[in-house]
Design a protein around this motif. Structure first.
Motif, short mmCIF file in Angstrom:
data_model
loop_
_atom_site.label_atom_id
_atom_site.label_comp_id
_atom_site.label_asym_id
_atom_site.label_seq_id
_atom_site.Cartn_x
_atom_site.Cartn_y
_atom_site.Cartn_z
N LEU A 283 71.55 -51.81 -51.98
CA LEU A 283 72.22 -50.48 -51.03
C LEU A 283 71.35 -49.81 -50.23
N ASP A 284 69.88 -49.81 -50.69
CA ASP A 284 68.92 -49.02 -49.95
C ASP A 284 68.29 -49.90 -48.78
N ALA A 285 69.13 -50.99 -48.46
CA ALA A 285 68.27 -52.00 -47.48
C ALA A 285 68.49 -51.33 -45.98
N ASP A 286 67.97 -51.65 -44.87
CA ASP A 286 67.95 -51.36 -43.52
C ASP A 286 68.51 -52.49 -42.76
N PRO A 287 69.80 -52.79 -42.81
CA PRO A 287 70.31 -53.91 -42.17
C PRO A 287 70.03 -54.17 -40.76
N ASP A 291 68.26 -57.39 -39.60
CA ASP A 291 69.01 -58.29 -38.48
C ASP A 291 68.22 -58.23 -37.10
N GLU A 292 67.65 -57.24 -36.83
CA GLU A 292 66.93 -57.31 -35.42
C GLU A 292 66.06 -58.24 -35.41
N GLN A 293 65.10 -58.32 -36.66
CA GLN A 293 63.89 -59.26 -36.60
C GLN A 293 64.53 -60.54 -36.63
N ARG A 306 77.39 -63.49 -36.61
CA ARG A 306 78.56 -63.99 -37.13
C ARG A 306 79.18 -62.67 -38.29
N ALA A 307 78.24 -62.46 -39.02
CA ALA A 307 78.51 -61.49 -40.09
C ALA A 307 77.28 -60.69 -40.49
N PRO A 308 76.86 -59.80 -39.66
CA PRO A 308 75.81 -58.88 -39.81
C PRO A 308 75.68 -58.21 -41.08
#
Length: 505
Positions: A283-287, A291-293, A306-308
């Protein structure tokens, strides 16, 4: 990031929730500190100062905002995704090491002197280990004050304070309210836990959006060990072994938080249980950063779009996961669950704890569902005759070597473990190869760059997407995905039709 004033000011002015937990904003004119997304109108730039942790803001004399509750913001993604000493220290503090063993215990776990640890934490976080642990105790105290009807003396003990006076002083200093005033603002519902009652708490676990729950909860549910885990009524539930007792937890995904219900046999384990659940759900991830990378790869970008917000499913017990990963080598998900369930039935500790929904534990057999056991400890597993395991002989030898190493401490997979050393120690054991090592690194150690190019599911997904499907070529292509290759694994797995990729009906 807190040293980049211009960037911090922009985040505060835009109320950007993505930066909650990355830094904290102190308002010089009011003496309070906030999360970047605080709904209150932002102050002038010259009236802001920025701090790397809630503890640093508190140590500088600022009180927590009563509107945005900065102490309850998601944690910094740095602490779970880095392998250096400061990140290990933060994971150990979250797991309660300072409260249980003091700063010397923390230093010993890191292999440093007390002075070195204090210097490292002060340099990066603006606060030493005692201040960081104190901030965590304050947050635990607030949860107990607001969500239970426990007497304040019991709250103080459960939150880890040495005395009621220290508890009162800390709550006043951090929240600018006495414990009684804090409770009056958030009275617990009638029938909440009271004196002598095991804690049954309803909490919200925040996260940075977006969050795709499909593979996260789908994986946990599809691989759940009978007796220890289950999916019921839209929630993933499991038992937890904690330092002072055990617990049952229920976790269900929502649009802006994960609903968490905890039934604890000892409320002093509250903050540790929360930290372990957060790590399990990543839960502490920076999605957004992840995802940008990954989107920079044109063949991977459509899968991300499709499902970020996919997370890497973790674990509440690294030793447990390592055993399960070994049992799952070259067998189906169902077979792996069966093998683990037999171990639980044979040497798992039976539990007598209320479900996290407040109801009684299902008293039926292990294979009939319900939370009935804790997963066996390495010590208990080391006492099993490997010949009784219904697995190939080579895997019996690997099982015995693994649980023995975990039991005698020669293999450390805990939150303060050295990732490189853990990998080397695992590879040195018989019957454990690179696939198992990387799966353990990904889900037990929490390495965000763990990668398994030899996995058949990954190779099939790569082939279907037009990516290289031989391990060596895929590793070369995946260089551009670093340091988030474990997340790329989740996106690649998601292209397959498997139960781990979807929420149970």
């Amino acid at each position: 990031m807190h040293e980049d004033t211009e960037r911090c000011v922009r985040a505060v002015r835009s109320k950007d929730a993505r930066f909650d937990g990355w830094f904290f904003t102190a308002v010089l004119t009011t003496g309070i500190y906030c999360r970047p997304s605080c709904p209150v109108a932002p102050p002038k730039a010259e009236n802001m100062s920025f701090h790397p942790s809630a503890a640093a803001a508190q140590q500088a004399g600022f009180r927590a905002c009563k509107r945005c509750r900065p102490d309850a913001s998601p944690g910094s993604p740095l602490w779970n995704h880095r392998a250096d000493a400061v990140a290990k220290a933060m994971r150990l503090i979250a797991d309660g090491v300072v409260d249980r063993e003091g700063v010397p215990g923390l230093a010993a776990g890191l292999g440093y002197s007390v002075r070195q640890v204090e210097r490292l934490l002060l340099a990066e976080l603006g606060a030493g280990p005692l201040a960081l642990a104190r901030a965590q105790r304050a947050q635990t105290a607030r949860l107990l004050v607001e969500t239970t009807s426990l007497p304040m003396a019991e709250v103080a003990l459960a939150a880890g304070f040495a005395s009621v006076r220290a508890f009162n002083d800390t709550v006043r200093e951090v929240f600018a309210l006495s414990p009684t005033e804090l409770r009056a603002r958030h009275r617990p519902a009638p029938g909440g836990p009271g004196r002598g009652t095991p804690g049954v708490l309803s909490l919200r676990l925040p996260f940075r959006a977006p969050l795709c729950p499909d593979n996260l909860f789908g994986h946990l549910a599809a691989t759940g060990v009978p007796g220890v885990e289950e999916w019921r009524d839209g929630a993933y539930r499991r038992t937890l072994r904690l330092p002072r007792g055990h617990a049952a937890v229920s976790l269900s995904p929502g649009p802006d938080h994960v609903a968490c219900r905890l039934a604890l046999t000892d409320l002093r384990d509250l903050s540790i249980a929360i930290a372990r659940c957060r790590r399990m759900l990543d839960l502490d991830a920076d999605p957004v950063a992840v995802d940008e990378q990954l989107r920079e790869d044109p063949l991977l970008a459509p899968v991300v779009d499709r499902a970020p917000g996919r997370r890497v499913p973790g674990t509440v017990d690294p030793a447990e996961f390592a055993v399960r990963a070994l049992l799952g080598q070259q067998v189906s998900t169902a077979a792996a669950r069966t093998h683990a369930g037999r171990l639980v039935a044979a040497v798992g500790d039976p539990v007598d704890v209320d479900h996290a929904d407040g109801g009684p534990v299902d008293g039926g057999p292990v294979d009939g569902g319900g939370l009935t056991h804790l997963f066996p400890t390495p010590e208990a597993l080391a006492g099993i005759d490997p010949g009784t395991l219904a697995v190939p002989r080579s895997r019996r030898a690997a099982f015995h070597a693994l649980v023995t190493a975990l039991a005698d401490g020669s293999l450390d997979l805990g939150v303060g473990a050295d990732w490189a050393k853990a990998r080397a120690d695992l590879l040195a054991l018989p019957g454990i190869g690179p696939w198992t090592v990387e799966v353990i690194a990904m889900r037990a150690l929490g390495d965000p760059d763990a990668f398994i190019p030899t996995d058949l599911g990954i190779r099939y997904a790569a082939r279907d997407l037009g990516l290289p499907d031989t391990p060596a070529a895929l590793v070369r292509r995946a260089e551009a995905w670093r340091p988030w290759r474990a997340y790329a694994v989740q996106y690649l797995w998601a292209t397959g039709d498997h139960a781990v990729n979807r929420l149970p009906a």
